[in-house]
Scaffold this motif. Sequence first.
Motif: not given
Length: 766
Positions: A206-228
């Motif tokens: 679960g931790i890994e997939i959240v980091k995959g979706y949101e990035g290591d820093d959870n910066d979901v403004s990154d246009p390659t990330r989504v909010a989990a």
Amino acid sequence: MVSLAVAGLMMGCSSAQGDEASAKVERIPEVEELLAQMTVEEKVGQMAQLTVDVLTVGEDAFSTTEPLRLDEEMTRKALVEYGVGSVLNTAGNRARTLEEWHTIISQLQDVAMNESRLGIPVLYGVDAIHGTTYTAGATFFPQQIGQAASWNRELVRRGGEVTAYETRASGIPWNFSPVLDMGRDPRFPRMWETFGEDVYLASQLGIEIVKGYEGDDNDVSDPTRVAACLKHYLGYGTPLSGKDRTPALIPEIELRERHLPAFEAAIEAGAHTIMVNSGLINGVPVHASYQMLTELLKDELGFTGLVVTDWNDINNLHNRDRVAKDAKEAVKMAINAGIDMSMIPYSLDFCDYLVELVNDGEVPMARIDDAVRRILNTKHKLGLFETPVTHYEDYPLFGSEAFTDDAHKMAQESMTLLKNEDQVLPLPKDARILVTGPNANSMRALNGGWSYTWQGNNIDDFTADYSTILDAITAKVGANRVVFREGVRYDNAASYWVDEAYDIAGAVRAAASVDYIVLALGENTYTEKPGDLHDLTLSENQLALAQALARTRKPMILVLNQGRPRIIRSIEPLMKGVINAYLPGNYGGLAVADVLFGDVNPSGKLPFTYPLYANSLVTYDHKPSEHQARMSGVYDYESDFAIQYAFGHGLSYTTFEYSNLSLSNTELGKDGKIDVSVTVTNTGELEGKEVVQLYTSDMYASITPDVRRLRAFDKINLKPGEEKTLTFSLTPADISFINEGNSRVTESGEFEVHVAELSAKFNYTE
């Protein structure tokens, strides 16, 4: 802490603890400025989420007419007059092209931002659970249960990254994934959406997939990330009947020990949103539980993100669960309990009711402000005010070879070799092979539900360029060496479940001319309630096909393509080899063939205990009293731990030897740690991957301890003759448990460490 036992007395109430939860939520200046300008109606609108079918042209709110286009009048009513803040789902229950997604979301954002008073963007959400489910051409990975079988943290994270990229390429910033329900009951139709039965494995992945979706820093403004979106909080996966959205009886000690840790870990990993359990726990609908949603989730766990309902679940408090006397009281209960956004999904009545409740003082304005602040914070963090919709032309890697290679690799590593009698596998490529069974030539079965459509039933419209198991085997050995006879087929027109004995006799005749039989059995697609079943045993027709083919005495390899472990007790002894392929996605056919012919050395391990009997569904982390050996003589009772295959089991084409298990200390103190080292050697002739699993047993405790618990794992690759020494660290927290008082404790006493067949003991003292 308030016990869950009294949760039923607290439905829909509020207290100072709700203020505590609100105080933790970040105050973003731009959001606070908006909040200060908003009317009650505008705030309530932000808390509403409609399915997109309501906003498109169709015969009614439940359908969409092709070609896809917005109903301009209804869209303006919803987004401008009511200020609806969120839209979800795909129109017409089918996957859309990148161009269609960009057009429809751009139009929604244009109305919301340019025609409404405050110009607040829409938050669009979708179930992208094993790839970007509803986008044509997207990269599909194995379903979560298959990802869990890989036991590969890196691959799970990579799957999340690819899915996030392709979901944003579709213009969608919010993904209703991952599922962190525990897959502890094989009867449950959503087991395949989970990471399996173990608390630690589910938490880690679960931790890994959240980091995959949101990035290591959870910066979901990154246009390659989504909010989990973590779902389905809490205890959704173990209903008493085994059927979807039916009541569960789960004591607080069990909720905290088995069900809460994966959510807690993902919240600590920074996940932005949570979706709520559609069911009831101990008679209380979770959507109406102030204790579960506010006291436990928001206060105790400190969750500061957005809490959204599941489909129609506020209405269900009245219509189905009968705890609210009418729809308006249902809204009051849910919002006061801690719901921030309602997945309505069709009617705007929710907004009217909630405005009335606020004006009448039945729902505090502080509760509304807290919910809207969480919603607007999410939109702000996603960068929607600056970039309300991303453009697919900015995503050149969508559907790329690099992404498909990732999905293929994940499918390969999920393949779990359960049996290999007389080393029947890998098969020689010059052999003649009969390929048979209802799952042998089906892309639908390989993908499972949530694949292009909700039930995955129109998948053939999108998968012509992918390989079924039959296609992939044929490509390996040549068409002249393959005979295909379906034997049994699914009757898709009649039911998702019905299969028919199409031509068993023909399959038996075809076996006369071959050297081996590859028998692909399992399940057709299903999602949620349509997956409920009365009998966990594999269908009579499929069993009959296996038994008829066994009489030919040709060596048979069973490929299981299914979302949960169906009972195979009567046919398993007839098989020389057994591979569990789970629901491996579009590259699953290739992965099955890769393993069958030895181009890939299998490395998957079961993420659940495979049951032997339908009335013996016990997990590996059971209590000692659940495993009492059968006695001969008068008392020949069936109380043993009778299973088909063990949790963590999976064979390889090479062999691994474990040695030199050692502990850095035999005494563990309150603030200390123990390092556990073990050496693993590849003693075979092939390169292979091995999942090294470390378990502990608490020898004696104040409550009956589990027989063993997984505490650490790592997946390593070893060449022939190569050895590696791995070191894992154990702390007091790692051997803690929930005690009778519902508190997490580590008690003094003796513990045993297990790695493969090796074991060692240590003592914990305060």
